[in-house]
Design a protein around this motif. Sequence first.
Motif, PDB file in Angstrom:
ATOM      1  N   VAL A   1       0.709  -1.269  -0.130  1.00 34.02           N
ATOM      2  CA  VAL A   1      -0.018  -0.031  -0.015  1.00 34.02           C
ATOM      3  C   VAL A   1       1.057   1.266  -0.205  1.00 34.02           C
ATOM      4  CG1 VAL A   1      -1.788   1.414   1.131  1.00 34.02           C
ATOM      5  CG2 VAL A   1      -1.644  -1.374   1.156  1.00 34.02           C
ATOM      6  N   LEU A   2       0.908   2.290  -0.976  1.00 35.79           N
ATOM      7  CA  LEU A   2       1.416   3.513  -1.064  1.00 35.79           C
ATOM      8  C   LEU A   2       0.533   4.691  -0.813  1.00 35.79           C
ATOM      9  CD1 LEU A   2       3.479   2.567  -4.218  1.00 35.79           C
ATOM     10  CD2 LEU A   2       4.227   2.155  -1.735  1.00 35.79           C
ATOM     11  N   VAL A   3       0.635   5.189  -0.025  1.00 34.94           N
ATOM     12  CA  VAL A   3       0.009   6.668   0.325  1.00 34.94           C
ATOM     13  C   VAL A   3       0.663   7.690  -0.702  1.00 34.94           C
ATOM     14  CG1 VAL A   3      -0.629   8.404   1.845  1.00 34.94           C
ATOM     15  CG2 VAL A   3      -0.299   6.046   2.595  1.00 34.94           C
ATOM     16  N   CYS A   4      -0.528   7.940  -1.554  1.00 33.67           N
ATOM     17  CA  CYS A   4      -0.411   9.004  -2.884  1.00 33.67           C
ATOM     18  C   CYS A   4      -0.954  10.267  -2.518  1.00 33.67           C
ATOM     19  CB  CYS A   4      -0.554   8.374  -4.244  1.00 33.67           C
ATOM     20  SG  CYS A   4       0.571   7.116  -4.546  1.00 33.67           S
ATOM     21  N   ASN A   5      -0.948  10.781  -1.373  1.00 32.51           N
ATOM     22  CA  ASN A   5      -1.571  11.984  -0.843  1.00 32.51           C
ATOM     23  C   ASN A   5      -0.623  12.789   0.068  1.00 32.51           C
ATOM     24  OD1 ASN A   5      -3.435  13.828   0.715  1.00 32.51           O
ATOM     25  ND2 ASN A   5      -4.727  12.851  -0.823  1.00 32.51           N
ATOM     26  N   MET A   6      -0.599  14.062  -0.175  1.00 34.49           N
ATOM     27  CA  MET A   6       0.248  14.797   0.910  1.00 34.49           C
ATOM     28  C   MET A   6      -0.057  14.730   2.466  1.00 34.49           C
ATOM     29  SD  MET A   6      -0.937  18.644  -0.124  1.00 34.49           S
ATOM     30  CE  MET A   6       0.112  19.605   1.140  1.00 34.49           C
ATOM     31  N   HIS A   7      -1.411  14.350   2.590  1.00 33.11           N
ATOM     32  CA  HIS A   7      -1.717  14.247   4.062  1.00 33.11           C
ATOM     33  C   HIS A   7      -1.364  13.049   4.597  1.00 33.11           C
ATOM     34  CE1 HIS A   7      -3.718  18.097   3.628  1.00 33.11           C
ATOM     35  NE2 HIS A   7      -4.560  17.534   2.327  1.00 33.11           N
TER      36      HIS A   7
END
Length: 364
Positions: free
Chosen positions: A330-336
């Motif tokens: 799982v990769l978080v692709c969001n600046m938050h």
Amino acid sequence: MCPLAVQWQENLTKQNWIECGIFQTEVPYSFVEEMPVQEILQKYGEGGIVGIQIPLLDLTADHFVEVLEKCEALGVSYLVLETMEVTRREYLLDLVEEVGAMLSMDELPIYIENGCRMLRPRYYVHGPFSDAGALLEIEQACNDLSGTTRFGICFSPGYANLLGQNIRGMVMKLQSHIKLLHVNENDGFQNDKQMPYTFTSTRNINSIEWSSVIGELQKAGFAGPIVFDVEGLFAMTPEPLQAQMLRLLATIGKEWSMHLFYEEFLNQGKQIVLFGAGKMMLNYLISWGNRFPPAFVVDNNEAAWGEVREGVRIQGPQEILKIPPEERLVLVCNMHYDEIGQQLKQLGIQEFYNYYDHYFTYLP
């Protein structure tokens, strides 16, 4: 992970740099020139010296042979030729031609560092070893003269910054010829040799855009070593604070290594899930999507669920739970990052990674 080293300074302590995760050092030849081999090994440890650096202007043919013999006795991995203040490329080419027989019998890699000349304080000018094209020509000439392929490039973004050069452009030209990275930073006017991220050129912009440098090195397949050549940092750091500085350097090195080996990180045979359906997702798809396509994308915007963007379906976050933990990436692709990280943990998803698109802005 890339091998990490710090260039030795007399006020450093061996215990500090080993305990902080930097297990090797690069040593200026002047520090070990007069020391017996056994004394050197006792001081720095068996395998503690990864490489030797020497100014090209200090070398004569006889001295060159002595340096190579010392490197062999110490079992170092390479020799760096520093080219600061050198005015003629022939200075190196004539040396290589004169000791060619010795070079052809030895396999120690020799790396030519990019350099420049100081015309007056705070004003540096190009030298024969400053530009990427010239470095490639000199590297090839040295290999031809020695009948080997042992010569490569040691790239110092700090020296390039003193000349206002396009550092990313230099990496793009030098590509796989870069065998060693000398890391330090300056303000573009003085050879400060501070740690990365110390200076800014304008508000919120680093003097050296390290993320683009690392991104291009990743494309070139660079695997290290990374040597922190930060003489200015340790000249001003009290000994009780050395460990903290070294620990920070080690953290920077590990962060860069993660992104230099990002292809290996993605290539685990797991199903990749991106959290976030915005610009960062597009960056991932442009940079990595062809080789490592995501199984799907999740987003908190319910109105987007079921949509297909760039060939990838958008789902709700709960869909992640349908993939066994050992089979998903799982990769978080969001600046938050923090908020989404907390959300994932509340879902029972403990293993996930933040995707930092600034490293891969320039990937095709």
